[in-house]
Design a protein around this motif. Structure first.
Motif, PDB file in Angstrom:
ATOM      1  N   TRP A   7      14.034  25.827 -13.247  1.00 38.53           N
ATOM      2  CA  TRP A   7      13.381  24.595 -13.708  1.00 38.53           C
ATOM      3  C   TRP A   7      12.159  24.202 -12.867  1.00 38.53           C
ATOM      4  O   TRP A   7      11.776  23.040 -12.863  1.00 38.53           O
ATOM      5  CB  TRP A   7      14.380  23.423 -13.718  1.00 38.53           C
ATOM      6  N   GLN A   8      11.552  25.167 -12.195  1.00 35.95           N
ATOM      7  CA  GLN A   8      10.444  24.829 -11.303  1.00 35.95           C
ATOM      8  C   GLN A   8       9.067  25.162 -11.872  1.00 35.95           C
ATOM      9  O   GLN A   8       8.065  24.627 -11.408  1.00 35.95           O
ATOM     10  CB  GLN A   8      10.619  25.532  -9.938  1.00 35.95           C
ATOM     11  N   LEU A  35      10.514  28.126 -20.487  1.00 39.37           N
ATOM     12  CA  LEU A  35      11.231  27.615 -19.330  1.00 39.37           C
ATOM     13  C   LEU A  35      12.549  28.361 -19.238  1.00 39.37           C
ATOM     14  O   LEU A  35      13.356  28.333 -20.170  1.00 39.37           O
ATOM     15  CB  LEU A  35      11.493  26.111 -19.482  1.00 39.37           C
ATOM     16  N   LEU A  37      16.191  28.936 -18.341  1.00 44.22           N
ATOM     17  CA  LEU A  37      17.337  28.056 -18.146  1.00 44.22           C
ATOM     18  C   LEU A  37      18.546  28.881 -17.744  1.00 44.22           C
ATOM     19  O   LEU A  37      18.872  29.872 -18.400  1.00 44.22           O
ATOM     20  CB  LEU A  37      17.649  27.313 -19.448  1.00 44.22           C
ATOM     21  N   LEU A  52      19.922  22.629 -18.511  1.00 44.77           N
ATOM     22  CA  LEU A  52      18.743  21.962 -17.963  1.00 44.77           C
ATOM     23  C   LEU A  52      19.218  20.747 -17.179  1.00 44.77           C
ATOM     24  O   LEU A  52      19.829  19.838 -17.744  1.00 44.77           O
ATOM     25  CB  LEU A  52      17.790  21.529 -19.087  1.00 44.77           C
ATOM     26  N   ILE A  54      17.451  18.000 -15.424  1.00 43.73           N
ATOM     27  CA  ILE A  54      16.043  17.603 -15.355  1.00 43.73           C
ATOM     28  C   ILE A  54      15.674  16.922 -14.040  1.00 43.73           C
ATOM     29  O   ILE A  54      14.529  17.007 -13.599  1.00 43.73           O
ATOM     30  CB  ILE A  54      15.674  16.728 -16.569  1.00 43.73           C
ATOM     31  N   ALA A  57      14.315  19.435 -11.723  1.00 41.65           N
ATOM     32  CA  ALA A  57      13.118  20.160 -12.141  1.00 41.65           C
ATOM     33  C   ALA A  57      11.913  19.724 -11.312  1.00 41.65           C
ATOM     34  O   ALA A  57      11.898  18.640 -10.721  1.00 41.65           O
ATOM     35  CB  ALA A  57      12.842  19.906 -13.624  1.00 41.65           C
ATOM     36  N   VAL A  61       7.089  20.370 -14.343  1.00 44.35           N
ATOM     37  CA  VAL A  61       7.903  20.645 -15.537  1.00 44.35           C
ATOM     38  C   VAL A  61       8.288  19.339 -16.226  1.00 44.35           C
ATOM     39  O   VAL A  61       8.194  19.215 -17.456  1.00 44.35           O
ATOM     40  CB  VAL A  61       9.157  21.461 -15.165  1.00 44.35           C
TER      41      VAL A  61
END
Length: 225
Positions: A7-8, A35, A37, A52, A54, A57, A61
């Motif tokens: 998630w980077q 992206l 996952l 995900l 978030i 992240a 993103v």
């Protein structure tokens, strides 16, 4: 990839994707960027879900996902964003800012002493099995919702339990959102739950990414069910 590396960053578009995946599922934005996952096995069932988280992240993103959703929602002219706890709050704040709003309305799972029990209801989710929580709205926020074009935001819509709880709480407040928004639709299991609550609201779902239910083959690779 190591767990902390997911998630980077968004990867550029690719002409084609493999149909089998080792430990990560490449979800696509509308512009083709991807992206990665991580795939989470669902116990010993042989099934798995792309995940995900978030609030882990990168800011880049989160900003890209928020900008994507803001562009989808702008034609609806939303006047206030409502965010679902806990991870939906990260996205809701970013979407509200991307739309040019100065604030948003966060729902919560903890009861402040001035809250009203009548403005709450029980809620559970796929990522917190067995944990029964309550969903609350601060009664002081109700004037921000009355007669306004509201969008309800969560990070991921999976079984639909959390989003239906949010819709139910808003209904208790006399509010029907003009749309639902999420960073990702995790399979299509949510459709049945949402349709049972409000058949028309299913067409009002907006999301950046989608991921299918995944099955693990005898070769140890994951493929869409």
């Amino acid at each position: 990839m190591q767990p902390h590396q997911f998630w980077q960053e968004l990867l550029p578009p690719a002409p084609s994707e493999a149909v089998a995946h080792e430990d990560a599922y490449p979800a696509r934005l509308a512009d083709g960027r991807r992206l990665l996952l991580p795939i989470r096995p669902l116990g010993d069932s042989g099934e798995g879900l792309a995940s995900l988280i978030i609030n882990q992240a990168s800011f880049a993103v989160i900003r890209a996902l928020a900008d994507d959703l803001a562009a989808r929602l702008a034609p609806l002219k939303p006047e206030i964003i409502v965010g679902l706890p806990t991870l939906g709050l990260t996205l809701a704040a970013a979407v509200a800012e991307a739309l040019g709003h100065t604030r948003y309305v966060p729902l919560g799972n903890s009861r402040k002493f001035w809250y009203e029990e009548a403005l709450s209801l029980p809620v559970s989710s796929v990522t917190t099995p067995g944990q029964q929580k309550r969903l609350y709205i601060d009664p002081r926020m109700l004037p921000l919702l009355e007669g306004r074009r509201v969008v309800l935001v969560d990070d991921v819509i999976s079984s639909g339990q959390s989003i239906v709880a949010g819709l139910s709480l808003l209904r208790q407040c006399g509010v029907r959102p003009v749309a639902i928004a999420a960073a990702m639709l995790q399979t299509s299991r949510h459709i049945e739950a949402l349709a049972a609550f409000d058949a028309d609201i299913v067409d009002g779902i907006h999301a950046c990414l989608a991921s299918p239910l995944l099955l693990c083959g005898s070769d140890g690779l994951w493929r869409p069910a």
